[in-house]
Design an enzyme around this catalytic site. Structure first.
Site, mmCIF file in Angstrom:
data_model
loop_
_atom_site.group_PDB
_atom_site.id
_atom_site.type_symbol
_atom_site.label_atom_id
_atom_site.label_comp_id
_atom_site.label_asym_id
_atom_site.label_seq_id
_atom_site.Cartn_x
_atom_site.Cartn_y
_atom_site.Cartn_z
ATOM 1 N N CYS A 48 0.854 -1.176 0.000
ATOM 2 C CA CYS A 48 0.000 0.000 0.000
ATOM 3 C C CYS A 48 0.901 1.241 0.000
ATOM 4 C CB CYS A 48 -0.900 -0.001 1.229
ATOM 5 S SG CYS A 48 -1.856 1.530 1.423
ATOM 6 N N ASP B 12 -0.911 -5.333 0.261
ATOM 7 C CA ASP B 12 -2.219 -5.319 -0.388
ATOM 8 C C ASP B 12 -2.328 -6.586 -1.225
ATOM 9 O OD1 ASP B 12 -3.273 -2.947 0.546
ATOM 10 O OD2 ASP B 12 -2.582 -1.764 -1.153
ATOM 11 N N VAL C 231 1.680 -11.038 -25.386
ATOM 12 C CA VAL C 231 2.539 -10.909 -24.214
ATOM 13 C C VAL C 231 2.969 -12.314 -23.794
ATOM 14 C CG1 VAL C 231 2.664 -10.182 -21.807
ATOM 15 C CG2 VAL C 231 1.387 -8.817 -23.456
ATOM 16 N N GLU C 232 4.254 -12.494 -23.570
ATOM 17 C CA GLU C 232 4.773 -13.783 -23.134
ATOM 18 C C GLU C 232 4.403 -13.972 -21.667
ATOM 19 O OE1 GLU C 232 6.718 -16.791 -21.583
ATOM 20 O OE2 GLU C 232 7.646 -14.878 -21.073
ATOM 21 N N SER C 233 3.775 -15.090 -21.324
ATOM 22 C CA SER C 233 3.166 -15.244 -19.993
ATOM 23 C C SER C 233 4.181 -15.294 -18.846
ATOM 24 C CB SER C 233 2.243 -16.465 -19.945
ATOM 25 O OG SER C 233 2.957 -17.639 -20.204
#
Length: 94
Positions: free
Chosen positions: A56, A63, A78-80
């Site tokens: 936070c 958080d 996007v490459e994971s």
């Protein structure tokens, strides 16, 4: 190659098959992408991160969140693994 992609198609993807170094702070540079073999087809790519954590910015306390990403790719995806590392980089970031 078991992925069905040759080296040329994986240009710019460096994290697959290598020992993972986990970022200790926010690291957008870890995001990688690769060429979409079927850009004329519309399809959803889904990525779920049910255990996202960050700090936070007001209190410094942890958080927690669940992040669900869905997108229709155009020229690149996007490459994971890089996305997982990117999200992990928020762990110590406010």
């Amino acid at each position: 190659m078991t992925s069905g992609r040759d080296q040329k198609e994986l240009t710019g993807v460096s994290l697959l098959g290598n020992k993972t170094k986990y970022p200790t702070d926010y690291a957008p540079e870890v995001l990688e992408a690769f060429i979409n073999k079927h850009p004329s087809n519309d399809y959803f790519v889904k990525f779920n991160c049910p255990e996202f954590t960050s700090l936070c910015p007001m209190t410094g306390q942890p958080d927690f969140a669940a992040i669900y990403i869905s997108y229709v790719p155009d020229q690149k995806l996007v490459e994971s693994k890089s996305l997982k590392l990117y999200l992990f980089s928020f762990r110590n970031h406010g």
